[in-house]
Each structure stands twice: as structure tokens, then as C-alpha cells.
Design a protein around this motif. Sequence first.
Motif, PDB file in Angstrom:
ATOM      1  N   THR A  40       0.822  -1.206   0.000  1.00 48.19           N
ATOM      2  CA  THR A  40       0.000   0.000   0.000  1.00 48.19           C
ATOM      3  C   THR A  40       0.861   1.263   0.000  1.00 48.19           C
ATOM      4  N   LEU A  41       0.203   2.380  -0.266  1.00 49.37           N
ATOM      5  CA  LEU A  41       0.872   3.669  -0.200  1.00 49.37           C
ATOM      6  C   LEU A  41       1.417   3.908   1.206  1.00 49.37           C
ATOM      7  N   VAL A  74      -1.227   7.972  -7.615  1.00 56.74           N
ATOM      8  CA  VAL A  74      -0.678   6.638  -7.844  1.00 56.74           C
ATOM      9  C   VAL A  74      -1.101   6.211  -9.243  1.00 56.74           C
ATOM     10  N   GLU A  77      -3.805   8.408 -10.753  1.00 60.79           N
ATOM     11  CA  GLU A  77      -5.074   8.589 -10.041  1.00 60.79           C
ATOM     12  C   GLU A  77      -4.810   9.131  -8.637  1.00 60.79           C
ATOM     13  N   ASN A  78      -5.689  10.041  -8.190  1.00 65.70           N
ATOM     14  CA  ASN A  78      -5.548  10.611  -6.863  1.00 65.70           C
ATOM     15  C   ASN A  78      -5.723   9.510  -5.813  1.00 65.70           C
ATOM     16  N   ALA A  79      -4.716   9.314  -4.976  1.00 64.14           N
ATOM     17  CA  ALA A  79      -4.737   8.241  -3.982  1.00 64.14           C
ATOM     18  C   ALA A  79      -5.875   8.404  -2.984  1.00 64.14           C
ATOM     19  N   ARG A  80      -6.291   9.635  -2.701  1.00 69.75           N
ATOM     20  CA  ARG A  80      -7.385   9.858  -1.743  1.00 69.75           C
ATOM     21  C   ARG A  80      -8.680   9.205  -2.232  1.00 69.75           C
ATOM     22  N   ARG A  81      -8.857   9.107  -3.532  1.00 72.41           N
ATOM     23  CA  ARG A  81     -10.066   8.480  -4.101  1.00 72.41           C
ATOM     24  C   ARG A  81     -10.020   6.963  -4.008  1.00 72.41           C
ATOM     25  N   PHE A  82      -8.847   6.405  -3.724  1.00 73.64           N
ATOM     26  CA  PHE A  82      -8.684   4.944  -3.681  1.00 73.64           C
ATOM     27  C   PHE A  82      -8.202   4.463  -2.320  1.00 73.64           C
ATOM     28  N   GLY A  83      -8.637   5.155  -1.271  1.00 72.30           N
ATOM     29  CA  GLY A  83      -8.329   4.700   0.081  1.00 72.30           C
ATOM     30  C   GLY A  83      -7.189   5.422   0.762  1.00 72.30           C
ATOM     31  N   ASP A  86      -4.283   3.477   2.359  1.00 71.99           N
ATOM     32  CA  ASP A  86      -4.602   2.068   2.092  1.00 71.99           C
ATOM     33  C   ASP A  86      -4.669   1.759   0.599  1.00 71.99           C
ATOM     34  N   CYS A  87      -4.388   2.746  -0.235  1.00 71.24           N
ATOM     35  CA  CYS A  87      -4.401   2.562  -1.687  1.00 71.24           C
ATOM     36  C   CYS A  87      -3.393   1.482  -2.077  1.00 71.24           C
TER      37      CYS A  87
END
Length: 102
Positions: A40-41, A74, A77-83, A86-87
Motif C-alpha cells: 500500500t501507499l 498513484v 489517479e488521486n490516492a485519496r479516491r482509492f483509500g 490504504d491505496c
Amino acid sequence: MAKPVTLVTFVLPSTLRHWVGDLTEVKVFAVAASDDDLPTLGGALDTLRRTHPSLEERLRDEYGSLRRHISIFVCGENARRFGGLDCALPPGAEVYVLPALS
């Protein structure tokens, strides 16, 4: 079975390069929390903290959350939109760090 590991490339803006010897990119390995998970990030940032603590302090606050004035993308894509932290990171992920525009 071994935990999945991926090489992550953090691509940095000029405003953050000072903290890593003026490098444009920093590469770290992200390790998954378990055999069944993906790296994960947050895991990549944990590794970044060990290798470049001054940079990581500028990306996360004292609670371990992403700072509000930092945007992280990532693979485009904006990581905030994918967790957020936890991205999941695919193999060879490119992570772009940008100061947020207000």
C-alpha cells in the motif's frame, strides 16, 4: 509464502527535492502487511520514513495522515479516491507527489 513486495518510484516536485539531495525520484520497496494483501501507499511511506525521514515528515502529519496541502497520485489517479494510505500499489508503481492547489 512471502509477503508481496513492489518497487515504488516517488516522483517529486522541485519544492521537495531539497530533502532528498535534489533528486527528482526516490525509489523504495513497499511490503504488504500479509501474504494475501498488496503493498500500500502507507507501506511505501513507512519505508520512505526509514530512508528519507525529512521528506516523509513533509508528506504526513504527526498522526500519520497525509497532509492536507499534499496531493499524491498513484499511477495517474488521486490516492485519496482509492483509500488514501490504504491505496494498493501495483508492481512498479509511480507515485507523484504534488503540492495541493487551492
